[in-house]
Design a protein around this motif. Sequence first.
Motif, short mmCIF file in Angstrom:
data_model
loop_
_atom_site.label_atom_id
_atom_site.label_comp_id
_atom_site.label_asym_id
_atom_site.label_seq_id
_atom_site.Cartn_x
_atom_site.Cartn_y
_atom_site.Cartn_z
N MET A 129 -0.78 -71.78 24.24
CA MET A 129 -1.25 -71.77 25.25
C MET A 129 -0.56 -70.23 26.82
N SER A 130 0.35 -70.42 26.37
CA SER A 130 1.08 -69.38 27.14
C SER A 130 1.06 -67.56 26.67
N ARG A 131 0.84 -67.87 25.18
CA ARG A 131 0.92 -66.79 24.99
C ARG A 131 -0.09 -66.20 24.22
N LEU A 132 -1.10 -67.14 24.50
CA LEU A 132 -2.28 -66.20 25.24
C LEU A 132 -2.79 -65.70 26.14
N ARG A 133 -2.40 -66.62 27.35
CA ARG A 133 -2.63 -65.93 28.08
C ARG A 133 -1.97 -64.54 28.76
N LEU A 134 -0.55 -64.24 28.12
CA LEU A 134 0.03 -63.46 28.11
C LEU A 134 -0.79 -61.90 27.51
N GLY A 135 -1.49 -62.75 26.48
CA GLY A 135 -1.89 -61.74 25.29
C GLY A 135 -3.04 -60.87 26.31
N ARG A 136 -4.05 -61.75 27.04
CA ARG A 136 -4.97 -61.91 28.28
C ARG A 136 -4.45 -60.80 28.79
N TRP A 137 -3.63 -60.94 29.82
CA TRP A 137 -2.74 -60.01 30.60
C TRP A 137 -2.87 -58.40 30.26
N LEU A 138 -1.98 -58.20 28.74
CA LEU A 138 -2.20 -57.45 27.81
C LEU A 138 -3.54 -56.31 27.67
N VAL A 139 -4.52 -57.23 27.26
CA VAL A 139 -5.51 -56.88 27.41
C VAL A 139 -5.88 -56.10 28.76
N ALA A 140 -5.65 -56.91 29.80
CA ALA A 140 -6.10 -56.13 30.84
C ALA A 140 -6.02 -54.78 31.04
N ILE A 141 -4.61 -54.29 30.89
CA ILE A 141 -4.21 -53.18 31.52
C ILE A 141 -4.69 -51.98 30.52
N PRO A 142 -5.09 -51.99 29.56
CA PRO A 142 -5.73 -50.82 28.36
C PRO A 142 -7.64 -51.31 29.01
N MET A 143 -7.84 -52.24 30.06
CA MET A 143 -9.31 -52.27 30.21
C MET A 143 -9.54 -51.70 31.15
N SER A 144 -8.53 -51.71 32.16
CA SER A 144 -8.35 -51.55 33.96
C SER A 144 -8.44 -49.32 33.82
N LEU A 145 -7.96 -49.00 32.34
CA LEU A 145 -7.42 -47.82 32.71
C LEU A 145 -9.04 -47.56 32.21
N LEU A 146 -9.42 -47.95 31.29
CA LEU A 146 -10.63 -47.61 30.64
C LEU A 146 -11.76 -47.38 31.86
N ALA A 147 -12.10 -48.90 32.66
CA ALA A 147 -12.50 -48.99 34.34
C ALA A 147 -12.10 -47.66 35.20
N LEU A 148 -10.65 -47.10 35.36
CA LEU A 148 -10.68 -46.53 35.80
C LEU A 148 -11.15 -45.04 35.04
N ALA A 149 -11.22 -44.93 34.11
CA ALA A 149 -12.06 -43.82 33.26
C ALA A 149 -13.10 -43.54 33.45
N THR A 150 -14.11 -44.57 33.63
CA THR A 150 -14.96 -44.61 33.49
C THR A 150 -15.58 -43.85 35.19
N ILE A 151 -15.05 -44.84 36.16
CA ILE A 151 -15.47 -44.26 37.86
C ILE A 151 -14.91 -42.78 37.52
N TYR A 152 -13.78 -42.74 36.86
CA TYR A 152 -13.05 -41.57 38.12
C TYR A 152 -13.94 -39.80 38.07
N PRO A 153 -14.79 -39.71 37.36
CA PRO A 153 -14.82 -38.57 36.74
C PRO A 153 -16.01 -38.41 38.29
N LEU A 154 -17.18 -39.61 38.52
CA LEU A 154 -18.13 -39.38 40.22
C LEU A 154 -17.27 -39.81 41.02
N LEU A 155 -15.64 -40.09 40.65
CA LEU A 155 -14.90 -39.81 42.48
C LEU A 155 -14.67 -37.93 42.39
N PHE A 156 -14.30 -38.56 41.24
CA PHE A 156 -13.54 -36.06 41.08
C PHE A 156 -14.47 -35.41 42.08
N THR A 157 -15.84 -35.79 41.50
CA THR A 157 -17.11 -34.95 42.02
C THR A 157 -17.82 -35.28 43.17
N ALA A 158 -17.62 -36.12 43.92
CA ALA A 158 -17.72 -36.28 44.61
C ALA A 158 -16.07 -36.23 45.92
#
Lengths: 275, 326
Positions: A1-30
Amino acid sequence: MSRLRLGRWLVAIPMSLLALATIYPLLFTANVAMKTRRDYILDRFGLTDALRFENISTAWNSVGMGRYFVNSLFVVTVSVLLLLLFGSMAGFALSQLRFRGSSALFLGCLAGLFIPFQVIMVPLARIMADTALIDTYPGLILVYVAQFLPFTVFLMTSYYKGIPPEIVDAARIDGSTVYGVYRRIMLPLGTPALLSVGILNALFCWNDVLMALVMMPSADHRTLMIGVTSLRGQYSDNIPTFASGVLIAAIPVLLVYLFLQRQIADGVAAGSTKG
Amino acid sequence: MPMGNTQPSVRPASAGRAGGAAVTSAAHRSGARPRRTRGGLRAERYAPYILVLPAVLIIVLLRLYPLLLGVNFSFTGDGEQNGTAVGFGNYRELFADPLFQTALKNVGLLVLLLPVAVAIPGLLATFIYLRVPGHRFYRSVYFFPAVLSPVIVGAIFNLLLAFDGPLNAVLGSFGIGPVDWLGDPDIAMFMVVGVHIWATFGMALVVFLAGFATLDAALLDAARVDGATLRQVVWHVIIPALSRTIQFVFVTTMIGMLTSMFGLLYIMTSGGPEGSTYLPEFYIWKQQGQMNRPALASAASTILFMIMLVVGLLQIKLLERSGKED
């Protein structure tokens, strides 16, 4: 279970970076839109030192984005109202009323779904020119309505299919006319679907480039998106003004998204699960 | 109220809740009215036709009829030969045109990239469904570019990818020499497709999540109890259970690539450099609007329609096959 939990956090890192890549262009433009031209050339990424709206007002007034904005607002509003009216009328008849030829008519409407504008662009432009509707607002509105009506009829029909026929039967026995049933029962009951489909259609029409480009050649009839494309040639050396024009076109969509995200996602999901 | 799950069998209760007031008030009001006359009855019989008339008229006149007109048009000539039959002349010219050849080659590239464009949102939707920390936030953010116009997206990326723009400035500070992202014929098409995928993966994500909503959670729990790894869960539980959704995303993503990249092409590259970013839709627009070759454009339209027909028929085939498996 704890292994799975750690895995979830590891996935969250690239997903956050992608989220940043998704909104950054508009923020840059603003951010760029707030800078002076000199600031931008000296430092592209730094946060603007002040909230400057001069660029926005230049874009709105002298570039003409204000006028295009009003053009777009008008065309989109009328198109969406017509789409909802015709779509709900046809959807009600095709789902709740039994009449000869109804399934053939439904299939006919559905066939329209598989004909993209690109395929009929040439003959449609010719029809519009022959009827003197090219370069007029009614012409563009008609093209938008024709473009998104199959989808609207399809969604409204499948939504109204979920309403038990007993409701219509009961009202009919009580002496209500078909039109009365449409106005007093079907329109109010259809509100959630009409809202979803209406917002989606508004976005489609607002975001369109190709149809507006083909149907509206004159400069003062431009819609906002065509206005954005014209910025590229005129203001390619004045990036903050260019960014301001883009921002003016993006802000209404951003606001709609912030407040009505659920309805948009529901509409997209409905389109997929019905198919 | 979500529109996706309105089953007739479970509706009366919820419909009654939403529309009960409207129904009873309508019944009351009209109950006091005199009975319908004969003329009223006849009008009633035509009512369904009158209700569908505007929609049918518009769709037939401005969708179906132009399709036939366009096909017919593609067999006539342009310019001086306007209106005279030229047989397959336009099609011969079309396939000999290097720009149209590039457009078809780029369609091939899109087909090759299709699995990537489907896998990215599929994988992200899986993680969101499995409730990665912050899943609600990701869902909202990822979907956002999908509602922006391709023109706005293209304009923003024009800014970011300009030769003297921010991306090259960042790379330059790492000593990576400026790349002409939109000016190099070997790179430009990949950039445009990349931006298209960036802008639209949120749409497919939402479709995938709608598919996940119909997934039986007990299946996943069972797999979890049996000690399945994430990869096993994806391969043996999620993909088979979502096969219909996956097929739908494949087809809609392909159609999206074929019909909604015009805005990006128009603002980012205008088909250049050296015609390397042409797609059929851009070719059609160019021939019709700029080159004054409507008949040639009609021939290209017909080819585009055939490509889309193949995509559509493929979907029907796949649906039939999955129907048999059920």
